[in-house]
Write a protein that holds these residues in place. Structure first.
Motif, PDB file in Angstrom:
ATOM      1  N   GLN A 240      44.664  -1.583   4.544  1.00 49.39           N
ATOM      2  CA  GLN A 240      43.731  -1.307   5.628  1.00 49.39           C
ATOM      3  C   GLN A 240      43.619  -2.457   6.626  1.00 49.39           C
ATOM      4  N   PRO A 241      43.411  -3.702   6.204  1.00 45.21           N
ATOM      5  CA  PRO A 241      43.336  -4.795   7.196  1.00 45.21           C
ATOM      6  C   PRO A 241      44.620  -4.957   8.009  1.00 45.21           C
ATOM      7  N   ALA A 242      45.771  -4.730   7.373  1.00 46.90           N
ATOM      8  CA  ALA A 242      47.040  -4.831   8.105  1.00 46.90           C
ATOM      9  C   ALA A 242      47.139  -3.728   9.154  1.00 46.90           C
ATOM     10  N   THR A 243      46.667  -2.530   8.802  1.00 45.29           N
ATOM     11  CA  THR A 243      46.658  -1.424   9.749  1.00 45.29           C
ATOM     12  C   THR A 243      45.762  -1.733  10.944  1.00 45.29           C
ATOM     13  N   VAL A 244      44.586  -2.293  10.685  1.00 47.49           N
ATOM     14  CA  VAL A 244      43.645  -2.607  11.760  1.00 47.49           C
ATOM     15  C   VAL A 244      44.221  -3.698  12.660  1.00 47.49           C
ATOM     16  N   TRP A 245      44.941  -4.652  12.096  1.00 47.11           N
ATOM     17  CA  TRP A 245      45.612  -5.662  12.924  1.00 47.11           C
ATOM     18  C   TRP A 245      46.586  -4.979  13.897  1.00 47.11           C
ATOM     19  N   SER A 246      47.391  -4.055  13.397  1.00 50.59           N
ATOM     20  CA  SER A 246      48.321  -3.326  14.261  1.00 50.59           C
ATOM     21  C   SER A 246      47.576  -2.524  15.320  1.00 50.59           C
ATOM     22  N   LEU A 247      46.432  -1.966  14.946  1.00 47.29           N
ATOM     23  CA  LEU A 247      45.630  -1.211  15.905  1.00 47.29           C
ATOM     24  C   LEU A 247      45.100  -2.115  17.027  1.00 47.29           C
ATOM     25  N   GLY A 248      44.754  -3.346  16.684  1.00 46.78           N
ATOM     26  CA  GLY A 248      44.310  -4.294  17.698  1.00 46.78           C
ATOM     27  C   GLY A 248      45.408  -4.615  18.700  1.00 46.78           C
ATOM     28  N   ILE A 249      46.637  -4.802  18.198  1.00 50.82           N
ATOM     29  CA  ILE A 249      47.770  -5.040  19.100  1.00 50.82           C
ATOM     30  C   ILE A 249      48.013  -3.814  19.967  1.00 50.82           C
ATOM     31  N   LEU A 250      47.909  -2.637  19.353  1.00 52.15           N
ATOM     32  CA  LEU A 250      48.107  -1.391  20.087  1.00 52.15           C
ATOM     33  C   LEU A 250      47.103  -1.237  21.227  1.00 52.15           C
ATOM     34  N   LEU A 251      45.830  -1.471  20.946  1.00 51.51           N
ATOM     35  CA  LEU A 251      44.809  -1.340  21.990  1.00 51.51           C
ATOM     36  C   LEU A 251      45.030  -2.374  23.093  1.00 51.51           C
ATOM     37  N   HIS A 252      45.413  -3.586  22.716  1.00 52.90           N
ATOM     38  CA  HIS A 252      45.707  -4.617  23.716  1.00 52.90           C
ATOM     39  C   HIS A 252      46.836  -4.166  24.630  1.00 52.90           C
ATOM     40  N   GLN A 253      47.873  -3.570  24.055  1.00 52.88           N
ATOM     41  CA  GLN A 253      48.982  -3.093  24.873  1.00 52.88           C
ATOM     42  C   GLN A 253      48.541  -1.973  25.812  1.00 52.88           C
ATOM     43  N   MET A 254      47.628  -1.135  25.349  1.00 52.89           N
ATOM     44  CA  MET A 254      47.144  -0.052  26.192  1.00 52.89           C
ATOM     45  C   MET A 254      46.437  -0.587  27.434  1.00 52.89           C
ATOM     46  N   VAL A 255      45.475  -1.466  27.229  1.00 61.17           N
ATOM     47  CA  VAL A 255      44.610  -1.872  28.345  1.00 61.17           C
ATOM     48  C   VAL A 255      45.130  -3.089  29.104  1.00 61.17           C
ATOM     49  N   CYS A 256      46.080  -3.820  28.521  1.00 61.84           N
ATOM     50  CA  CYS A 256      46.634  -5.005  29.195  1.00 61.84           C
ATOM     51  C   CYS A 256      48.099  -4.829  29.603  1.00 61.84           C
ATOM     52  N   GLY A 257      48.768  -3.868  28.993  1.00 59.45           N
ATOM     53  CA  GLY A 257      50.152  -3.603  29.337  1.00 59.45           C
ATOM     54  C   GLY A 257      51.164  -4.507  28.686  1.00 59.45           C
ATOM     55  N   GLU A 258      50.732  -5.349  27.741  1.00 54.40           N
ATOM     56  CA  GLU A 258      51.662  -6.242  27.064  1.00 54.40           C
ATOM     57  C   GLU A 258      51.162  -6.580  25.671  1.00 54.40           C
ATOM     58  N   HIS A 259      52.086  -7.044  24.850  1.00 55.47           N
ATOM     59  CA  HIS A 259      51.769  -7.493  23.490  1.00 55.47           C
ATOM     60  C   HIS A 259      50.936  -8.774  23.580  1.00 55.47           C
ATOM     61  N   PRO A 260      49.875  -8.901  22.774  1.00 59.06           N
ATOM     62  CA  PRO A 260      49.048 -10.118  22.875  1.00 59.06           C
ATOM     63  C   PRO A 260      49.753 -11.374  22.397  1.00 59.06           C
ATOM     64  N   PHE A 261      50.745 -11.202  21.532  1.00 60.60           N
ATOM     65  CA  PHE A 261      51.498 -12.358  21.023  1.00 60.60           C
ATOM     66  C   PHE A 261      52.951 -12.149  21.402  1.00 60.60           C
ATOM     67  N   ARG A 262      53.288 -12.577  22.595  1.00 62.07           N
ATOM     68  CA  ARG A 262      54.618 -12.326  23.111  1.00 62.07           C
ATOM     69  C   ARG A 262      55.667 -13.082  22.319  1.00 62.07           C
ATOM     70  N   ARG A 263      56.894 -12.602  22.444  1.00 62.46           N
ATOM     71  CA  ARG A 263      58.010 -13.183  21.696  1.00 62.46           C
ATOM     72  C   ARG A 263      58.096 -14.689  21.919  1.00 62.46           C
ATOM     73  N   GLY A 264      58.214 -15.405  20.815  1.00 62.16           N
ATOM     74  CA  GLY A 264      58.302 -16.851  20.889  1.00 62.16           C
ATOM     75  C   GLY A 264      56.955 -17.544  20.800  1.00 62.16           C
ATOM     76  N   HIS A 265      55.876 -16.759  20.868  1.00 62.92           N
ATOM     77  CA  HIS A 265      54.534 -17.344  20.782  1.00 62.92           C
ATOM     78  C   HIS A 265      53.989 -17.128  19.371  1.00 62.92           C
TER      79      HIS A 265
END
Length: 316
Positions: A240-265
């Motif tokens: 469950q916590p791992a799923t919620v982490w993925s959901l947080g990245i998903l929502l960030h991509q929706m409203v910001c248009g990019e992954h919150p932790f970009r490649r190399g970061h």
């Protein structure tokens, strides 16, 4: 004198104009390509099962491919319904399970069978075939559809109203899977299909899925950039916590248009998540809580559905 062109002999067709010759060449290439596509569905030969596929479905364009195999658009000839045909080489099927009737099947099919029947938020399994070298999975495909990754990319980012409704649908799909004892493990925009005619979001691709368990997982399956920090740091995670982490990245991509932790970061334990000030405080709170570094600090799916930001949910 200019060289005369030879006259066509009687009984033979006249030479086609260049455009017509190109069209004829394209038509021949298309027929050859379609034949090769069907041959690729089952490289073992023109057996009865493959012939039955050709008689029931007309193969269309390639929708996607990767380590899992290939997915093709197709049309069911009996009723002209749009479907998706997924081909998975048998040698890439690592885990098998058992269907309710006792039939042994790849775990992806077993999980999809558990979650898809009668629930609109998960792609419906229509049938599957076991061939000597391949597993063929036939699923529903909305006539007008687009995965969320391309949907976001075409708009740069989504407004909160649209993101809220789509996020609510994904949460409900995750809750449904959990109630069926299934963990998807690969939540990302590319695995969410949108029916553009109805606005319905559908969770697809259970190839990385597994049975839900209360104990920690020590094997990761999915997209590495969506893996939680506890896996990267300690080599374990809870479902469950791992799923919620993925959901947080998903929502960030929706409203910001990019992954919150970009490649190399790299994600550090003292990371500071920067969010656009245009986002409401409630939306920012959902993202920050989902992306809490400690898994015990992340909310549950039920908590997210009850969050104030979700209470204003309405159809886009």
């Amino acid at each position: 004198m200019p060289r005369a062109h030879p006259r066509p002999r009687a009984g033979l067709p006249r030479p086609c104009p260049r455009a017509s010759r190109r069209g004829l060449a394209f038509a021949r290439l298309w027929q050859c390509w379609r034949w090769r596509c069907w041959a690729g569905i089952s490289a073992w030969g023109w057996g009865k099962a493959q012939q039955a596929l050709q008689e029931q479905y007309r193969l269309g364009s390639l929708l996607g491919h990767g380590g899992f195999g290939s997915v093709w658009a197709a049309t069911r000839l009996s009723d002209r319904a749009a479907v998706a045909i997924k081909r998975v080489p048998r040698n890439r099927v690592r885990h098998w399970g058992e269907l309710p009737n006792g039939t042994s099947a790849p775990l992806e099919i077993v999980l999809l069978h558990k979650v898809s029947t009668g629930f609109p938020g998960v792609v419906q399994l229509l049938e599957w075939l076991e061939l000597p070298k391949d597993i063929i999975i036939i699923m529903e495909r909305p006539e007008r559809s687009q995965d969320l990754q391309h949907f976001i990319r075409a708009r740069r980012f989504l407004c909160e109203e649209v993101a809220r409704e789509l996020f609510r649908q994904v949460l409900e799909a995750v809750r449904h899977c959990t109630s069926c004892g299934v963990l998807h493990r690969d939540l990302k925009p590319g695995n969410i299909l949108l029916d553009l005619a109805t606005g319905q979001a559908k969770l697809i691709d259970f190839g990385c899925g597994t049975y839900l368990q209360d104990t920690a997982y020590t094997h990761f399956a999915g997209t590495p950039s969506y893996s939680p920090p506890e896996w990267n740091q300690f080599g374990w995670y809870y479902g469950q916590p791992a799923t919620v982490w993925s959901l947080g990245i998903l929502l960030h991509q929706m409203v910001c248009g990019e992954h919150p932790f970009r490649r190399g970061h790299k994600i550090s334990w003292d990371h500071q998540l920067s969010l656009p000030p245009r986002l409401s405080q409630e939306c920012q709170d959902v993202i920050r809580r989902c992306l809490s570094m400690l898994d015990v600090d992340r909310p549950s799916v039920e908590d997210l559905l009850c969050h104030p930001w979700m209470q204003d949910s309405h159809l886009p």
